[in-house]
Enzyme design. Sequence first.
Site, PDB file in Angstrom:
ATOM      1  N   GLY A 197      -1.076  -1.416  -1.609  1.00  0.00           N
ATOM      2  CA  GLY A 197      -0.242  -0.441  -2.309  1.00  0.00           C
ATOM      3  C   GLY A 197       0.067  -0.905  -3.726  1.00  0.00           C
ATOM      4  O   GLY A 197      -0.808  -1.385  -4.448  1.00  0.00           O
ATOM      5  N   GLY A 200      -1.115  -4.279  -5.297  1.00  0.00           N
ATOM      6  CA  GLY A 200      -2.462  -4.552  -5.787  1.00  0.00           C
ATOM      7  C   GLY A 200      -3.487  -4.702  -4.682  1.00  0.00           C
ATOM      8  O   GLY A 200      -3.345  -4.135  -3.593  1.00  0.00           O
ATOM      9  N   ASP A 228      -8.410   6.697  -1.421  1.00  0.00           N
ATOM     10  CA  ASP A 228      -9.731   7.301  -1.628  1.00  0.00           C
ATOM     11  C   ASP A 228     -10.196   7.075  -3.066  1.00  0.00           C
ATOM     12  O   ASP A 228     -11.374   6.799  -3.316  1.00  0.00           O
ATOM     13  CB  ASP A 228      -9.677   8.807  -1.343  1.00  0.00           C
ATOM     14  CG  ASP A 228      -9.271   9.094   0.097  1.00  0.00           C
ATOM     15  OD1 ASP A 228      -9.639   8.297   0.977  1.00  0.00           O
ATOM     16  OD2 ASP A 228      -8.576  10.093   0.318  1.00  0.00           O
ATOM     17  N   GLY A 263      -0.391  15.820  -4.468  1.00  0.00           N
ATOM     18  CA  GLY A 263      -1.603  16.336  -3.833  1.00  0.00           C
ATOM     19  C   GLY A 263      -2.750  15.353  -3.935  1.00  0.00           C
ATOM     20  O   GLY A 263      -2.748  14.458  -4.786  1.00  0.00           O
TER      21      GLY A 263
HETATM   22  O1  RIB Z   1      -6.680   9.900   2.333  1.00  0.00           O
HETATM   23  C1  RIB Z   1      -5.958  11.085   2.156  1.00  0.00           C
HETATM   24  C2  RIB Z   1      -6.530  12.170   3.002  1.00  0.00           C
HETATM   25  O2  RIB Z   1      -6.367  11.834   4.362  1.00  0.00           O
HETATM   26  C3  RIB Z   1      -5.846  13.520   2.846  1.00  0.00           C
HETATM   27  O3  RIB Z   1      -6.388  14.296   1.812  1.00  0.00           O
HETATM   28  C4  RIB Z   1      -5.970  14.134   4.221  1.00  0.00           C
HETATM   29  O4  RIB Z   1      -6.822  15.237   4.271  1.00  0.00           O
HETATM   30  C5  RIB Z   1      -6.470  13.014   5.123  1.00  0.00           C
HETATM   31  O5  RIB Z   1      -7.792  13.161   5.410  1.00  0.00           O
END
Ligand code: RIB
Length: 278
Positions: A197, A200, A228, A263
């Site tokens: 987080g 780091g 992601d 988001g």
């Molecule tokens: O990593 C975040 C994602 O995890 C979100 O966008 C949600 O859809 C879940 O898949």
Amino acid sequence: MSHILVVGSVNLDFSASVSRLPAAGETVTGATLERFPGGKGANQALAARRLGADVTLIASVGDDATAGEALALLREGQVDLAHCVVHPAAPTGVALISVAPSGENHIVVAPGANAALTVDELPDADALICQLEVPGDTVADIAGRFEGFFCANLAPATEIDVAVLTRADLIVVNETEAAWYGDSLRACGGLIATTHGAAGAELRKDGELLATARPPAVDAIDSTGAGDTFTAALTVALVEGMSPRGALEFACAAGAKATTIRGAQPSLPTRKDVEALL
Ligand code: RIB
């Protein structure tokens, strides 16, 4: 420009901003609800694209209106969706997300069509990124067939074929996932990036510490999609030939930037955003 292939999930996120995350069995009211395109695969694909790569996404969505909403920003961002399939019966995946003012979240996923993803034709690319919101058998199958740089983001934590670990050039886990996999990660002969987080991330190979990095200070309001972004950014940077340390710093900055906007996909930074933060 590098070409990145992402095989993974597409979801529509129903994201509730709450005053605090509920405990088990508790109801917290007064939330504000928003809908955002999400899914770990889709987020990683769009993140890599905004960071300057050519990106192809292989995914499975339902034959429903949710799919159009979930794929909208990928289309706008010119991610190649020619290999995405429409499942005739299962609905598009959905994620129910609660976000606290600190940016921390809880996520529950109803995978729908993601759970039926299989891959026949595997296009050539410089790198392949997979996560675990699609069947583990599919990930193991394509890991064995793909010849370029292979990044496995082991999220969410689940049982995985050891062949995926031994094949991976890069594994990305957060600290919770790292604890869940424990010693089994030793089967990986490639790089292992562990994120912590706001504290780091670190990069190891064969147990040896190669690099650590701390993200720049930001006002975090929503951590959805930050992991992601980190995964996509680290892969893009390593494939471009950045040093392990430079790539880790780049990925930490990208992940931090993604926490500053609400988001998953609306928050994914461009290359310019990340360079400005560095
Ligand atoms: O990593 C975040 C994602 O995890 C979100 O966008 C949600 O859809 C879940 O898949």
